[in-house]
Write a protein that holds these residues in place. Structure first.
Motif, PDB file in Angstrom:
ATOM      1  N   PRO A 109       0.763  -1.367  -0.099  1.00 47.62           N
ATOM      2  CA  PRO A 109       0.250   0.075   0.105  1.00 47.62           C
ATOM      3  C   PRO A 109       0.739   1.135  -0.080  1.00 47.62           C
ATOM      4  CG  PRO A 109      -0.339  -1.127   2.123  1.00 47.62           C
ATOM      5  CD  PRO A 109       0.517  -2.130   1.156  1.00 47.62           C
ATOM      6  N   THR A 110       2.113   1.162   0.392  1.00 45.08           N
ATOM      7  CA  THR A 110       3.019   2.395   0.596  1.00 45.08           C
ATOM      8  C   THR A 110       3.118   3.014  -1.025  1.00 45.08           C
ATOM      9  OG1 THR A 110       4.954   1.216   0.470  1.00 45.08           O
ATOM     10  CG2 THR A 110       4.084   1.735   2.685  1.00 45.08           C
ATOM     11  N   VAL A 111       3.158   2.101  -2.092  1.00 41.90           N
ATOM     12  CA  VAL A 111       3.297   2.349  -3.471  1.00 41.90           C
ATOM     13  C   VAL A 111       2.365   3.661  -3.966  1.00 41.90           C
ATOM     14  CG1 VAL A 111       2.986   1.875  -5.767  1.00 41.90           C
ATOM     15  CG2 VAL A 111       4.020   0.134  -4.154  1.00 41.90           C
ATOM     16  N   ALA A 112       1.181   3.628  -3.218  1.00 44.50           N
ATOM     17  CA  ALA A 112       0.290   4.704  -3.553  1.00 44.50           C
ATOM     18  C   ALA A 112       0.634   6.002  -2.873  1.00 44.50           C
ATOM     19  CB  ALA A 112      -1.171   4.108  -3.264  1.00 44.50           C
ATOM     20  N   THR A 113       1.276   5.934  -2.079  1.00 48.80           N
ATOM     21  CA  THR A 113       1.778   7.528  -1.519  1.00 48.80           C
ATOM     22  C   THR A 113       3.310   7.684  -1.378  1.00 48.80           C
ATOM     23  OG1 THR A 113       1.977   6.211   0.828  1.00 48.80           O
ATOM     24  CG2 THR A 113      -0.111   7.044   0.260  1.00 48.80           C
ATOM     25  N   ASN A 114       4.199   6.876  -1.789  1.00 50.56           N
ATOM     26  CA  ASN A 114       5.334   6.990  -2.110  1.00 50.56           C
ATOM     27  C   ASN A 114       5.655   8.072  -3.365  1.00 50.56           C
ATOM     28  OD1 ASN A 114       8.054   6.818  -2.599  1.00 50.56           O
ATOM     29  ND2 ASN A 114       8.247   4.913  -2.002  1.00 50.56           N
ATOM     30  N   PRO A 115       6.106   9.213  -3.150  1.00 49.83           N
ATOM     31  CA  PRO A 115       6.425  10.235  -4.336  1.00 49.83           C
ATOM     32  C   PRO A 115       7.445   9.518  -5.266  1.00 49.83           C
ATOM     33  CG  PRO A 115       7.068  11.139  -2.079  1.00 49.83           C
ATOM     34  CD  PRO A 115       6.490   9.920  -1.836  1.00 49.83           C
ATOM     35  N   ALA A 116       8.382   8.647  -5.107  1.00 47.15           N
ATOM     36  CA  ALA A 116       9.186   8.054  -5.679  1.00 47.15           C
ATOM     37  C   ALA A 116       8.376   7.374  -7.060  1.00 47.15           C
ATOM     38  CB  ALA A 116      10.052   7.052  -5.248  1.00 47.15           C
TER      39      ALA A 116
END
Length: 123
Positions: A109-116
């Protein structure tokens, strides 16, 4: 020939007709090849982060992973170009739940919020 998802993306990266939407304006691979047998074939997408990519199927007609699993469990919809790999699976409700849980585990789920992983900033 049986084709299993390979590699870290859990995809065979090949075109398949998944037995959905018999009538659709988007004819898939046939738009490039002109071959009737390619109507409705689309490249298999990655299963990585699949819980973040709803709605599902190329036209977005399925809203949940459970709907997708049920579609395959029932063998898809009648379609002359359906890939032979799409056939009734005979999964129990518990097995459907387990498969949905497995697909959810492939999601970070961090993919959706990671600016990278977001769009490049406009400067």
């Amino acid at each position: 020939m049986f084709s299993l998802p390979r590699g870290r993306n859990f995809s065979d990266n090949l075109p398949h007709n998944n037995g959905s939407l018999l009538f659709n304006e988007d004819i898939g691979l046939a738009q490039l090849t002109g071959a009737d047998e390619d109507v409705g074939k689309f490249i298999t997408p990655t299963l990585r982060n699949v819980a973040l990519t709803a709605p599902y199927m190329h036209a977005g007609q399925m809203k949940t992973l459970r709907e997708v699993v049920q579609h395959y469990n029932e063998g898809g919809q009648p379609n002359p170009n359906t890939d032979p790999l799409v056939r009734p699976l005979g999964l129990t409700d518990a097995e459907v739940n387990d498969l949905v849980s497995f697909l959810e585990v492939l999601t970070d789920p961090t993919v959706a919020t990671n600016p990278a992983f977001g769009p490049p900033e406009h400067r």
